[in-house]
Design a protein around this motif. Sequence first.
Motif, PDB file in Angstrom:
ATOM      1  N   ARG A   5       0.963  -1.236  -0.014  1.00 41.67           N
ATOM      2  CA  ARG A   5       0.008   0.059  -0.097  1.00 41.67           C
ATOM      3  C   ARG A   5       0.872   1.225  -0.111  1.00 41.67           C
ATOM      4  O   ARG A   5       1.882   1.160   0.494  1.00 41.67           O
ATOM      5  CB  ARG A   5      -0.924   0.165   1.138  1.00 41.67           C
ATOM      6  N   PRO A   6       0.485   2.136  -0.530  1.00 38.57           N
ATOM      7  CA  PRO A   6       1.080   3.491  -0.612  1.00 38.57           C
ATOM      8  C   PRO A   6       1.272   4.194   0.667  1.00 38.57           C
ATOM      9  O   PRO A   6       0.345   4.093   1.170  1.00 38.57           O
ATOM     10  CB  PRO A   6       0.604   4.436  -1.791  1.00 38.57           C
ATOM     11  N   LEU A  17      -1.184   9.006  -6.893  1.00 40.81           N
ATOM     12  CA  LEU A  17      -1.820   7.957  -7.863  1.00 40.81           C
ATOM     13  C   LEU A  17      -2.193   8.604  -8.885  1.00 40.81           C
ATOM     14  O   LEU A  17      -2.157   8.199 -10.097  1.00 40.81           O
ATOM     15  CB  LEU A  17      -2.996   7.277  -7.049  1.00 40.81           C
ATOM     16  N   ALA A  39      -2.287   0.589 -12.304  1.00 36.21           N
ATOM     17  CA  ALA A  39      -2.033   0.360 -10.920  1.00 36.21           C
ATOM     18  C   ALA A  39      -0.470   0.096 -10.687  1.00 36.21           C
ATOM     19  O   ALA A  39      -0.076   0.222  -9.768  1.00 36.21           O
ATOM     20  CB  ALA A  39      -2.905  -0.869 -10.702  1.00 36.21           C
ATOM     21  N   LEU A  44       0.668  -0.492  -7.221  1.00 31.62           N
ATOM     22  CA  LEU A  44      -0.887  -0.874  -6.514  1.00 31.62           C
ATOM     23  C   LEU A  44      -1.203  -1.913  -7.178  1.00 31.62           C
ATOM     24  O   LEU A  44      -0.545  -2.096  -8.354  1.00 31.62           O
ATOM     25  CB  LEU A  44      -1.596   0.349  -6.663  1.00 31.62           C
ATOM     26  N   THR A  45      -2.160  -2.699  -6.391  1.00 32.30           N
ATOM     27  CA  THR A  45      -2.796  -3.773  -6.918  1.00 32.30           C
ATOM     28  C   THR A  45      -3.884  -3.296  -7.974  1.00 32.30           C
ATOM     29  O   THR A  45      -4.453  -1.932  -7.522  1.00 32.30           O
ATOM     30  CB  THR A  45      -3.396  -4.760  -6.115  1.00 32.30           C
ATOM     31  N   ALA A  48      -6.703  -2.074  -5.585  1.00 30.40           N
ATOM     32  CA  ALA A  48      -6.491  -0.954  -4.839  1.00 30.40           C
ATOM     33  C   ALA A  48      -6.565   0.457  -5.795  1.00 30.40           C
ATOM     34  O   ALA A  48      -7.060   1.186  -5.195  1.00 30.40           O
ATOM     35  CB  ALA A  48      -5.082  -0.787  -3.972  1.00 30.40           C
ATOM     36  N   HIS A  52      -9.723   3.278  -5.307  1.00 28.24           N
ATOM     37  CA  HIS A  52      -9.270   4.774  -5.270  1.00 28.24           C
ATOM     38  C   HIS A  52     -10.106   5.567  -6.261  1.00 28.24           C
ATOM     39  O   HIS A  52     -10.722   6.639  -5.955  1.00 28.24           O
ATOM     40  CB  HIS A  52      -7.865   4.961  -5.259  1.00 28.24           C
TER      41      HIS A  52
END
Length: 186
Positions: A5-6, A17, A39, A44-45, A48, A52
């Motif tokens: 996770r960021p 992002l 992503a 990110l996945t 995720a 967002h």
Amino acid sequence: MMMARPKGNGAEVGKRLVAAAGRGFRTGGFGGIGVDALAGEAGLTSGAFYAHFGSKAVAFREAVRDGLQFTLASIQQFQENHGPEWQQHFARFYLGERMDADLPDACIFQTLTPDIARSDLETRQVYSGLLSEIISSLAHGFDGDRDRAWAFWSLLTGAGAMTRATTDAKAREEALQAVLKAALKV
């Protein structure tokens, strides 16, 4: 492999992002890059990413908004820093140093305008609203003359998009110099 996770607060993560999505879209265009690659650009996945943004279209809209706001702020900064001479400095920067930026960091007008024209109504409305603000800011620097603002901006962005696509270095330089002369006469 699971991506982390960021790190950072929500606003900071959101900015990162959007910036990553912008780089991805400027490189591949809306149709040329998928959610997995977007992503990945953000570290990110896909899950995720969807959590967002909700959709690829929303990510695109936010990347467009971010790119246009960056452009508006840059124009205003040139006007503040260079006073009456701002047009010369900005035109030289835009057709010089800005053209040297790699595609992921290039101006949104040079890279995504055709994709925006094919996007949903809400994205085109974001574009239209911020384009109007950009033209108003430019017009302010031209003593309120919106015709000059439109001509100046159209010359710069049109030349930027066209010359970014050519592989002929001589033609690119010739076009950029010709447009610079024309823009400075506006």
